[in-house]
Design a protein around this motif. Sequence first.
Motif, mmCIF file in Angstrom:
data_model
loop_
_atom_site.group_PDB
_atom_site.id
_atom_site.type_symbol
_atom_site.label_atom_id
_atom_site.label_comp_id
_atom_site.label_asym_id
_atom_site.label_seq_id
_atom_site.Cartn_x
_atom_site.Cartn_y
_atom_site.Cartn_z
ATOM 1 N N ASP A 141 1.786 -3.515 -10.262
ATOM 2 C CA ASP A 141 2.266 -3.906 -8.932
ATOM 3 C C ASP A 141 2.224 -5.420 -8.795
ATOM 4 N N THR A 187 2.996 -7.245 -6.405
ATOM 5 C CA THR A 187 2.556 -7.782 -5.114
ATOM 6 C C THR A 187 1.036 -7.707 -4.938
ATOM 7 N N ASP A 196 -4.416 -1.283 -2.227
ATOM 8 C CA ASP A 196 -3.422 -1.612 -1.207
ATOM 9 C C ASP A 196 -4.169 -2.001 0.052
ATOM 10 N N LEU A 197 -3.807 -3.112 0.639
ATOM 11 C CA LEU A 197 -4.535 -3.660 1.785
ATOM 12 C C LEU A 197 -4.741 -2.645 2.890
ATOM 13 N N TYR A 198 -3.655 -2.016 3.311
ATOM 14 C CA TYR A 198 -3.739 -1.183 4.511
ATOM 15 C C TYR A 198 -4.456 0.142 4.251
ATOM 16 N N LEU A 246 -8.567 -7.524 -3.183
ATOM 17 C CA LEU A 246 -7.605 -7.019 -2.206
ATOM 18 C C LEU A 246 -8.241 -5.920 -1.355
ATOM 19 N N ARG A 302 -10.974 -6.549 7.230
ATOM 20 C CA ARG A 302 -10.166 -6.226 8.413
ATOM 21 C C ARG A 302 -10.786 -5.064 9.178
ATOM 22 N N ASN A 304 -13.938 -6.105 11.063
ATOM 23 C CA ASN A 304 -13.572 -6.814 12.294
ATOM 24 C C ASN A 304 -13.201 -5.829 13.398
ATOM 25 N N LEU A 326 -7.145 -15.529 -3.355
ATOM 26 C CA LEU A 326 -7.237 -14.832 -2.074
ATOM 27 C C LEU A 326 -8.640 -14.896 -1.470
ATOM 28 N N LEU A 374 -9.971 -15.931 2.575
ATOM 29 C CA LEU A 374 -10.561 -15.027 3.556
ATOM 30 C C LEU A 374 -11.628 -15.782 4.333
#
Lengths: 331, 331
Positions: free
Chosen positions: B68, B70, B213-215, B240, B247, B250, B270, B274
């Motif tokens: 991947d 990305t 994957d972030l989400y 990642l 997130r 938070n 990255l 952060l």
Amino acid sequence: MVSIKDVAKYANVSVATVSRVLNNKDTVSEGTEKIVKEAIEALNYRPNLVARTLYKKRSSMIGLILPDITNPFFPALARAIEDKALSYGFTVILCNADGNAKKEMDYIKSLEQKYIDGFIISTSQLEVENYDQFDFPVVALDRFIKNEIPTVMANNEEGAFKATKHLMEVNCKLIAHVRGPSGVGPADDREKGFLKAVKESTIKYTIVETDYDLYTAEKVAYQLLQNNPEIDGIFAGSDLIAAGVMRAANHVGLLIPHDLQIVGFDGIQLGKMLSPSLTTIEQPIYEMGAMAVELLYKQIEKLDLEKLHYKFSTKLIKGETTKNTRGFINE
Amino acid sequence: MVSIKDVAKYANVSVATVSRVLNNKDTVSEGTEKIVKEAIEALNYRPNLVARTLYKKRSSMIGLILPDITNPFFPALARAIEDKALSYGFTVILCNADGNAKKEMDYIKSLEQKYIDGFIISTSQLEVENYDQFDFPVVALDRFIKNEIPTVMANNEEGAFKATKHLMEVNCKLIAHVRGPSGVGPADDREKGFLKAVKESTIKYTIVETDYDLYTAEKVAYQLLQNNPEIDGIFAGSDLIAAGVMRAANHVGLLIPHDLQIVGFDGIQLGKMLSPSLTTIEQPIYEMGAMAVELLYKQIEKLDLEKLHYKFSTKLIKGETTKNTRGFINE
């Protein structure tokens, strides 16, 4: 590897007959065609693409020249291009020019010798005359090269105007633009949009320049904020630059968005990982990549292009690096 | 494009003579060789690489298959590979497999037909038997394929052990490991290292799985933290994933590192963007990429490999997502 001779032998026909079937010539009877196709399947024969390339002077490969693969905007763009290119049967060769014109020319020359079908170019470091020598079609993506070369880009000026207007709406009094390098089209266009917005009002502003690199951006922003403590809004020339600005703001001890409000440009995933999350101008990266492939494909197939130059609209994505405008609007 | 015929005409020799000079045959006199070489220079002739490929069955291209593009770990790796490959005269073809075994095989088959010189493969989705059919050398990077295929990876188990030990040193009482997908080598190895560390003590722990994957990582971590408010340390399976965990923290309202301490894995840029900056396990990405190219090059040139399997040591990079250990050590 299985050869065309093996197929001919298996099917008990001549090599010329197999070749005619492969090239979809009408001179082969249906029965023979069926036998040959069965032989191809049985032997798992794959036509020699290098030989075909030599004959057709086509490779079904397209090159994508990127300025810097580690700048996260470009993998997002590469992904879009690759998806679309695959749907046209193209393999994408990624070339990381790395800000080096010689490296870029080396890639182009070596791939030209492999009958590359065309290039999508997202750099602007070659002299315009270089492009006149090329025997293959080109699409300029995120860059303008010259009038005759199809171009796909975001409306950078409009996006920068929106970003700056937003900083004014959230009540910034002195806005700085931390822009990308002079001479890079999108960076120049974004400065134009910034200037248009600030000059419509009486707001104070300043402009500094950085590379598209986290640490350079941080260093530039740190000095800017140290020397100009009254700056309360920054329009960063990209999301990566915005990340550098945020690091600098932290070091200087400024709270975001309380002391300093920031808007980026690009709309890549990075902005969602920053804390606070980044307000930014989103480019329609996927649509831009897809359009670039379509324009290259049409040139390769010698189809008409309805239009040579495409500018895609951008969108303000509200994150947490700027204050809410609701209160302001309601005042 | 200038052809070999043009060179022959200019030098006033036969095409065969030019061909002999190009192929460094000894049967050409020095004088003739000089004249031909001058003609090549004067006309800026570049030998037709496609024809050469057909003759030599070599292309000077290597393929790099990434899961991947990305995921920001892979552009960093691609950059390292490309730099080193260029120094060997190879062009790198980037293939984004996108978690799709069919897409990966399509890339491999189509590039094999172009006489690709070899592949560096950073995925593990093909069946091991697939690799037996391949006529070209392969290096497995960041993945283990099988014993016969040279392998370059970080010592994932050791790195995960260090990460977990660090969370214990900074006084975490209940540590969760948010790991990458089962069956992906590095994710499995990192879990092993995590388990080794926690099982050496009496510390409480839990393990959950996410995609890279972030989400997805954010969603998994959000549920984890909602259901287990006593978790005070997380070892994330990649930087990642760590961004996704941050997130989630938070959103749940946990302060990092006060309420929750986090260690990532990769050591990509990255982590520095952060906020707070990420404590992580750094892989020597550049050295790993360079070694992969060297091992592929040696196979292509049929040189001896001293060793088939390389595991690179990792390093704990202290960021702000974990507390300082100094006070703890001095106690």
